[in-house]
Design a protein around this motif. Structure first.
Motif, short mmCIF file in Angstrom:
data_model
loop_
_atom_site.label_atom_id
_atom_site.label_comp_id
_atom_site.label_asym_id
_atom_site.label_seq_id
_atom_site.Cartn_x
_atom_site.Cartn_y
_atom_site.Cartn_z
N ILE A 207 0.78 -1.15 0.21
CA ILE A 207 0.19 -0.14 -0.17
C ILE A 207 0.92 1.18 -0.05
N GLU A 208 0.72 2.26 -0.81
CA GLU A 208 1.24 3.45 -0.59
C GLU A 208 0.34 4.81 -0.45
N TYR A 209 0.59 5.23 0.59
CA TYR A 209 -0.31 6.53 0.71
C TYR A 209 0.43 7.80 0.13
N LEU A 210 -0.50 8.51 -0.13
CA LEU A 210 -0.06 9.68 -0.95
C LEU A 210 -0.49 11.06 -0.08
N PRO A 211 0.53 12.29 -0.12
CA PRO A 211 0.30 13.46 0.51
C PRO A 211 -0.96 14.03 -0.23
N ARG A 212 -1.49 15.05 0.59
CA ARG A 212 -2.67 15.66 -0.06
C ARG A 212 -2.17 16.61 -1.28
N SER A 213 -2.75 16.66 -2.27
CA SER A 213 -2.58 17.32 -3.54
C SER A 213 -3.07 18.77 -3.62
N LYS A 214 -2.15 19.81 -3.67
CA LYS A 214 -2.47 20.99 -3.66
C LYS A 214 -2.62 21.76 -4.97
N HIS A 215 -2.58 20.91 -6.08
CA HIS A 215 -2.45 21.50 -7.31
C HIS A 215 -3.63 20.68 -8.09
N HIS A 216 -4.24 19.52 -7.79
CA HIS A 216 -5.13 18.68 -8.48
C HIS A 216 -6.51 18.58 -7.60
N ALA A 217 -7.16 19.79 -7.40
CA ALA A 217 -8.53 19.72 -6.55
C ALA A 217 -9.51 19.03 -7.31
N GLU A 218 -9.19 18.98 -8.87
CA GLU A 218 -10.63 18.10 -9.48
C GLU A 218 -10.47 16.63 -9.22
#
Length: 279
Positions: free
Chosen positions: A2-13
């Motif tokens: 499993i890989e967790y990813l940081p919150r996106s600041k650039h892809h709100a859509e």
């Protein structure tokens, strides 16, 4: 894995929050519980059950299930033939719309995709995206879009809203085409060919819905955009003319005066004169 990813600041859509793959042990389960993002599971082999909204689904290879944010779900691997699956967690303002395109909703949370192994391939590409640290977030978002587009293409046919008439549907398509292409030298015939209807029939449907002709709507839209451009002092009348689909500034001035009652130059210098609009 499993890989967790940081919150996106650039892809709100649309953006991934996690992805992974697991070969479950017999009887392995999760829930009942809720998630705070969309979570799409795709079964690579074996069997199990998925429960949501008082319904139970027995699922196997080539199927999957959608978990919707803040909805209680429970799923469990079979005791004899436990499933293996991959999953994709994601969120964004477009997530619900894209899932609906694939036929996945609260009322219809089960995925059917057995045409190829593309979903597994997308997972592998997501894993390999670690090789592109500078552009990884954009690459992952692109892969998620591609995966959802594959699901939409293979999903059930989306039928028009029964409350929408054919005239309304085609009228909106005409408006969309004009709003995207008004700067080009387009004609009513071009619009009809794009939509795939006979020119006369399309004109009739459009007028039925909007009480105006396609040609009149196109002219009005172009002149409205031209008026907006008048605010930019760096644009000449010729620049504006060409920017709204008129390569001939003289023709543009003639059409503008017919619509607004004054020439483009006078409209600009005298400051948005309230003028008549002809039909």
């Amino acid at each position: 894995m499993i890989e967790y990813l940081p919150r996106s600041k650039h892809h709100a859509e649309l953006h991934l929050t996690q992805f992974g793959r697991e070969d479950c042990t017999p009887g392995h389960y999760f829930g009942p519980a809720v998630r705070n993002h969309y979570l799409l599971h795709y079964i690579l082999g074996g069997e199990g059950i998925f429960e949501v909204g008082g319904k139970r689904y027995r699922l196997g290879k080539g199927q999957g299930f959608l978990i919707i944010p803040d909805v209680v779900t429970h799923y469990q691997a079979d005791a004899v033939n436990p499933w293996s699956y991959c999953w994709f967690g994601f969120n964004g303002t477009l997530a619900e719309f894209l899932l609906k395109q694939a036929g996945l909703t609260m009322a219809s949370p089960i995925l059917h995709y057995d045409r190829d192994d593309m979903i597994d391939q997308y997972l592998q590409l997501m894993i390999e995206s670690r090789e592109f640290p500078k552009s990884r977030e954009t690459r992952l978002t692109g892969l998620l879009y591609l995966m959802l587009s594959s699901l939409a293409e293979s999903g059930p046919l989306t039928l028009p809203n029964p409350q929408e008439s054919q005239a309304e549907i085609y009228a909106e398509k005409v408006k969309d085409f004009i709003e995207l292409n008004y700067a080009q030298k387009i004609t009513v015939e071009d619009i009809a060919q794009y939509i795939g209807l006979n020119r006369s029939y399309l004109c009739s449907l459009f007028k039925q819905r909007t009480k105006t002709s396609i040609q009149h709507y196109l002219i009005q839209y172009r002149i409205r955009k031209a008026c907006e451009m008048m605010e930019n002092a760096e644009l000449s009348i010729g620049d504006i003319s060409r920017s709204v689909g008129y390569n001939d500034p003289l023709l543009f001035s003639k059409v503008f005066k017919k619509v607004k009652g004054v020439s483009p130059k006078r409209y600009r210098t005298e400051g948005k004169i309230t003028s008549h609009s002809t039909s």
